[in-house]
Write a protein that holds these residues in place. Sequence first.
Motif, PDB file in Angstrom:
ATOM      1  N   UNK A 338       0.824  -1.218   0.000  1.00  0.00           N
ATOM      2  CA  UNK A 338       0.000   0.000   0.000  1.00  0.00           C
ATOM      3  C   UNK A 338       0.852   1.261   0.000  1.00  0.00           C
ATOM      4  N   UNK A 339       2.168   1.118   0.104  1.00  0.00           N
ATOM      5  CA  UNK A 339       3.078   2.275   0.175  1.00  0.00           C
ATOM      6  C   UNK A 339       4.353   1.956  -0.603  1.00  0.00           C
ATOM      7  N   UNK A 340       5.165   2.975  -0.909  1.00  0.00           N
ATOM      8  CA  UNK A 340       6.388   2.693  -1.665  1.00  0.00           C
ATOM      9  C   UNK A 340       7.423   1.851  -0.905  1.00  0.00           C
ATOM     10  N   UNK A 341       7.456   1.943   0.426  1.00  0.00           N
ATOM     11  CA  UNK A 341       8.517   1.251   1.163  1.00  0.00           C
ATOM     12  C   UNK A 341       8.187  -0.208   1.422  1.00  0.00           C
ATOM     13  N   UNK A 342       9.268  -1.006   1.535  1.00  0.00           N
ATOM     14  CA  UNK A 342       9.123  -2.386   2.016  1.00  0.00           C
ATOM     15  C   UNK A 342       9.309  -2.369   3.548  1.00  0.00           C
ATOM     16  N   UNK A 343      10.521  -2.064   4.004  1.00  0.00           N
ATOM     17  CA  UNK A 343      10.756  -1.962   5.450  1.00  0.00           C
ATOM     18  C   UNK A 343      10.429  -0.553   5.911  1.00  0.00           C
ATOM     19  N   UNK A 344       9.679  -0.452   6.972  1.00  0.00           N
ATOM     20  CA  UNK A 344       9.409   0.860   7.554  1.00  0.00           C
ATOM     21  C   UNK A 344       8.935   0.694   8.987  1.00  0.00           C
TER      22      UNK A 344
END
Length: 463
Positions: A338-344
């Motif tokens: 749902x967002x550009x990042x994988x790890x966050x």
Amino acid sequence: MSTDPGSEVGRVLAVAHARAVSWLQGVGERDIPAWAGIDDVRHELGAELPRGGEPADAVLARLADAVEPGLMASASPRFFGWVMGGTYPVALAADWLTSAWDQNAGMREVTTGVVGAEEIAGHWIAELLGLPRESEVGFTTGATMANFTCLAAARTRVLGDVGWDVAGRGLSGAPRLRFVAGAESHGSVTLAGSLLGFGAPITVAVDAEGRMRSDDLARVLSDDEGPAVVVLQAGNIHSGAFDPFEQCVRVAHDAGAWVHIDGAFGLWAAASAHLRPLMAGASEADSWATDAHKTLNVPYDCGVAIVRDAPALRSAMGMHASYLAATASDVESDPHERVPELSRRARGIPTWAVLRWLGADGVDALVTGLAASARQIAAGLAAMPGVEVLNDVVFTQVCAALADDARTDAWAAALRADGVAFASSSRWHDRAVLRFSVSNAGTDAAHVHRALDAAAAALARVS
Ligand SMILES: *Cc1c(COP(=O)(O)O)cnc(C)c1O
């Protein structure tokens, strides 16, 4: 890692706690602008990378001592610069826990605790803002990335509808996509379009408050046909105005366009019974971007991307790798889809905490109260000699000006130099303006009065 207070972790967190409490207890009365120059801060921090390290508590003391003189008191209830919210204590505390837990919030069935909290926060936001329950919610760094995320889903869908698979084929040779926005859309919309290969937006004429004109939208869309994305706005950064959503969404949908609404601070009007009419028709759009770190008063960084078309979002943002633990469900997506990042970090958790603490009525009172303070500021400014309030104050933004630009700028500089209250300088409709944005939950009538007194004193000094 031990949490015994005598241990390293207990000791360093105690140092951080003490410094944070002393900062927060003083922030409302300190001069608002930072007083240290950046070179001084760098010097105090020690510009040379040392060969050997330093004990953790000494590092923290050095950090706080060097950085605090360079901090702007943007948490002050008399800070009206740009559009920057403060932070509720409950949100800050939840943010600390989020950091302490240090979970990777990308995979639903792995870190169930934090993903569960974020998913509830996402549902609550959609409910408060009157948006479709089936929408997917992603927590981004801010509204810039929320706009990007929503517009990436839009790109997937509108090009997919004409048989072009953008994930597989890219944009070279793709059908032209018309990217349309109001003449006063936020710069982050232009940036998101640029990152997505849309080029600069085709602009639609706006009225005196910066609201998109639906007749001009119809004209722009009828110029051509094919895939189109229209960006509307809830909360103009100068006037606070809202586009006429009912008419604009209808015109855009009649032309087959995807409709996105940038409501970084304005989308929250829907949570106020009093202000909700400004948002009429907004729920008919296809995607919405907002911030929790502005109006909702959670710490940075927390933007929110809300997309009705879940498969389009998943296709635009998802990635697949054999080592990832993909959710077992076809219906539920993983947060990283749902967002550009994988790890966050689990940046949605402070939002859960604030919503749980305020409840729907508390959010209503917060948003209604910010707008009421803006009206008080506007009335107080308009009563000062020579001051004109340029916008119709429907939400949290107030633009004031003197007859001549140089005097407006001098007034703004005098106010900021005084340190008691802070408003930004900007230009709107070819005039220099002093802009007040009421975004801090702590701004009450007493702080409004002190800010107005400071503005009147600054005006007297430049008259
Ligand atoms: C602040 C703002 C943005 C960008 O949000 P960030 O959180 O700073 O990335 C976009 N649109 C509007 C209208 C804004 O006020």
